[in-house]
Design an enzyme around this catalytic site. Structure first.
Site, PDB file in Angstrom:
ATOM      1  N   ILE A 199     -65.431  11.961 -12.471  1.00  0.00           N
ATOM      2  CA  ILE A 199     -64.490  13.090 -12.441  1.00  0.00           C
ATOM      3  C   ILE A 199     -63.605  12.919 -11.217  1.00  0.00           C
ATOM      4  O   ILE A 199     -64.044  13.090 -10.085  1.00  0.00           O
ATOM      5  CB  ILE A 199     -65.221  14.445 -12.409  1.00  0.00           C
ATOM      6  CG1 ILE A 199     -65.960  14.670 -13.730  1.00  0.00           C
ATOM      7  CG2 ILE A 199     -64.223  15.587 -12.171  1.00  0.00           C
ATOM      8  CD1 ILE A 199     -66.612  16.028 -13.877  1.00  0.00           C
ATOM      9  N   HIS A 200     -62.362  12.522 -11.480  1.00  0.00           N
ATOM     10  CA  HIS A 200     -61.372  12.371 -10.425  1.00  0.00           C
ATOM     11  C   HIS A 200     -60.220  13.338 -10.706  1.00  0.00           C
ATOM     12  O   HIS A 200     -60.323  14.179 -11.596  1.00  0.00           O
ATOM     13  CB  HIS A 200     -60.903  10.908 -10.312  1.00  0.00           C
ATOM     14  CG  HIS A 200     -60.417  10.332 -11.606  1.00  0.00           C
ATOM     15  ND1 HIS A 200     -59.106  10.336 -11.978  1.00  0.00           N
ATOM     16  CD2 HIS A 200     -61.097   9.762 -12.628  1.00  0.00           C
ATOM     17  CE1 HIS A 200     -58.976   9.767 -13.171  1.00  0.00           C
ATOM     18  NE2 HIS A 200     -60.183   9.411 -13.591  1.00  0.00           N
ATOM     19  N   ALA A 201     -59.152  13.259  -9.938  1.00  0.00           N
ATOM     20  CA  ALA A 201     -58.088  14.273  -9.970  1.00  0.00           C
ATOM     21  C   ALA A 201     -57.513  14.557 -11.360  1.00  0.00           C
ATOM     22  O   ALA A 201     -57.392  15.717 -11.744  1.00  0.00           O
ATOM     23  CB  ALA A 201     -56.971  13.881  -9.011  1.00  0.00           C
ATOM     24  N   PRO A 258     -58.587  13.957 -14.692  1.00  0.00           N
ATOM     25  CA  PRO A 258     -59.420  14.688 -15.653  1.00  0.00           C
ATOM     26  C   PRO A 258     -59.911  16.035 -15.114  1.00  0.00           C
ATOM     27  O   PRO A 258     -60.080  16.979 -15.880  1.00  0.00           O
ATOM     28  CB  PRO A 258     -60.586  13.743 -15.940  1.00  0.00           C
ATOM     29  CG  PRO A 258     -60.597  12.776 -14.829  1.00  0.00           C
ATOM     30  CD  PRO A 258     -59.198  12.673 -14.335  1.00  0.00           C
ATOM     31  N   ALA A 259     -60.125  16.123 -13.814  1.00  0.00           N
ATOM     32  CA  ALA A 259     -60.540  17.410 -13.228  1.00  0.00           C
ATOM     33  C   ALA A 259     -59.446  18.445 -13.454  1.00  0.00           C
ATOM     34  O   ALA A 259     -59.727  19.596 -13.783  1.00  0.00           O
ATOM     35  CB  ALA A 259     -60.846  17.260 -11.747  1.00  0.00           C
TER      36      ALA A 259
END
Length: 85
Positions: A14-16, A18-19
């Site tokens: 979970i990075h920027a 998809p978050a």
């Protein structure tokens, strides 16, 4: 309460990007949506909480949805997870 378990498949976790997609979807619903990994948990409506959890590829998370529109919210969040993570 509705819940589902999901194993993260995205290589970066979970990075920027998809978050941000998760937060945008979660904010459409009145229900409380929590993402849990082990003892850690974060509100799916808050980008910083999701990012600070350090969720990586292969991690198993549980999403718990509680509220008036929990059926729709849970189904929608599960679809977003499978489509983006």
């Amino acid at each position: 309460m509705k819940s589902f378990v999901y194993v993260i498949k995205d290589k970066v976790g979970i990075h920027a990007r998809p978050a941000g997609i998760l937060v945008k979807e979660a904010k459409k619903y009145e229900s409380e949506i929590l993402v849990k990994k082990g003892e850690a948990q974060g509100d799916a409506k808050h980008l910083t909480q999701l990012m600070s959890m350090g969720i990586k590829c292969g991690d198993e998370i549980t999403v718990e949805v509680t509220g008036a529109d929990e059926e729709a919210a849970a189904a929608s969040m599960e679809k977003v997870f499978s489509g983006h993570l």
